[in-house]
Structure formats: C-alpha cells, structure tokens
Design a protein around this motif. Structure first.
Motif, PDB file in Angstrom:
ATOM      1  N   ALA A   1      -4.787   4.965   1.858  1.00 26.19           N
ATOM      2  CA  ALA A   1      -3.696   4.318   1.127  1.00 26.19           C
ATOM      3  C   ALA A   1      -4.267   3.455   0.013  1.00 26.19           C
ATOM      4  CB  ALA A   1      -2.861   3.458   2.074  1.00 26.19           C
TER       5      ALA A   1
ATOM      6  N   SER B   1       0.849  -1.203   0.000  1.00 29.22           N
ATOM      7  CA  SER B   1       0.000   0.000   0.000  1.00 29.22           C
ATOM      8  C   SER B   1       0.880   1.246   0.000  1.00 29.22           C
ATOM      9  CB  SER B   1      -0.930   0.008   1.213  1.00 29.22           C
ATOM     10  OG  SER B   1      -0.185   0.087   2.410  1.00 29.22           O
ATOM     11  N   THR B   2       0.280   2.346  -0.456  1.00 34.28           N
ATOM     12  CA  THR B   2       0.975   3.629  -0.502  1.00 34.28           C
ATOM     13  C   THR B   2      -0.051   4.750  -0.583  1.00 34.28           C
ATOM     14  OG1 THR B   2       2.625   4.966  -1.676  1.00 34.28           O
ATOM     15  CG2 THR B   2       1.218   3.568  -3.023  1.00 34.28           C
ATOM     16  N   GLY B   3       0.290   5.887  -0.030  1.00 35.19           N
ATOM     17  CA  GLY B   3      -0.565   7.054  -0.183  1.00 35.19           C
ATOM     18  C   GLY B   3      -0.608   7.500  -1.632  1.00 35.19           C
TER      19      GLY B   3
END
Length: 185
Positions: A159, A80-82
């Motif tokens: 995210a 996951s990532t912003g």
C-alpha cells in the motif's frame, strides 16, 4: 436565475507554519450567537476519528468518494491505498482531495473537512512511525511492515501512503449550528 448570495466564504487569516490557525466564523451558515470554534476542537476530531471519507476526482472528471482509515501526525492526515486502487489512480492525475469525518446525525456532533494535496510518503523513518500509529489506533488488523521501496506491506498486499497537509479546514457544529474555517500558510 442568478443566486444573490455569493458562495465563497470570507478569506480569514492564514496560520503561520507551526502555529495554530485562527478560526473564522461564516455567519451565513451559523446560528445566532455562534462563535468560531477553537482549532483544538477540530484537531482533536482529526486525531480521534476512526473513519474518514476521501473525495477525489477520476481521470474523466467524475467525483469519487470512499471511506478509509487515516492517522493525524505532525499537522497532516495520512492514509494508505493500493497502487492499482481507484484512489491511487485518481491521485496520479489530480492530487487535490478532501478528507472529511464526523457524525451521521443532524443535531449533534462536529464534522470536519480537510482540503489539501495528497503527496506520496516514501521516507522510511516516517513510514515506520506511521505504521506504529496505525497499529496503536486500529489494532492488529492494521499492522504494517515498511518495505524498502517506501510502501506499507499488510495482509492485503503493498500500500502506498499519502500525506495531506491542510490548506483549508472547515468545521461544522451541529445542534448549535456553526461553520468555522481555518486557513493554513
């Protein structure tokens, strides 16, 4: 000066969907008597590893690498990532990535590198299952709620979640050196 040794590894067989791939040993990077590692060795590393490095390409072509947490589920790695983080911005322009994990020593352990395309996950049922996987693997600090817009919601904000199904995986045995390549359909 040209290099007399080609850098491309032998192709090797590709695994049928759902089947365990057959490993191909690259003798150029393996010690005497080395044999290809079994896929179960690499898969166990992917399941158990707590930290991975994601390598991607910035919009201007420069490389980018960053550590992150990931989970292995049903033949894919998920991270996951912003939406505004460098990782997500890179993936918007070029989804081809490498996720790698291993040990930071030369003579022991087994390193694994997964090449593939990072694809955004928005299926709410799958996201709920992945949120449970993150919680089980990493504990309360990594508790996510699943938003209706197909994103995780954690303490740091929303995210995006990405899946990387392996196209090619490399395994690097250390101490008794070996390089195994697995190819997927």
């Amino acid at each position: 000066m040209s290099d007399p040794v080609p850098h491309t590894a032998p192709g090797g067989p590709r695994a049928a969907p759902g089947a365990a791939p057959e490993g191909t040993l690259d003798a150029r990077y393996s010690g005497p008597g080395a044999t290809p590692a079994d896929w179960a060795v690499a898969q166990r590393r992917l399941e158990e590893a707590e930290l991975f490095w994601l390598s991607s390409v910035r919009p201007d072509g420069r490389p980018h690498a960053t550590p992150l947490m990931a989970v292995w589920r049903d033949g894919a790695l998920y991270f996951s990532t912003g939406a505004e983080e460098r990782k997500a911005l890179n993936l918007a322009g070029n989804p081809q990535v490498v996720l790698s994990t291993g040990t930071p020593v030369r003579n022991e352990g087994y390193d694994v590198a997964v090449e593939g395309e990072a694809v955004r996950v928005a299926d709410l049922a799958l996201l709920r299952a992945l949120a449970a996987d993150w919680l089980r693997k990493y504990g309360e600090d990594w508790r996510f709620e699943v938003r209706d817009d197909g994103a995780f919601q954690g303490r740091e904000g929303p995210a995006l979640v990405f899946a990387v199904e392996p196209r090619t995986v490399f395994g690097f045995g250390k101490g008794a050196f070996s390089q195994t390549r697995w190819r997927f359909a």
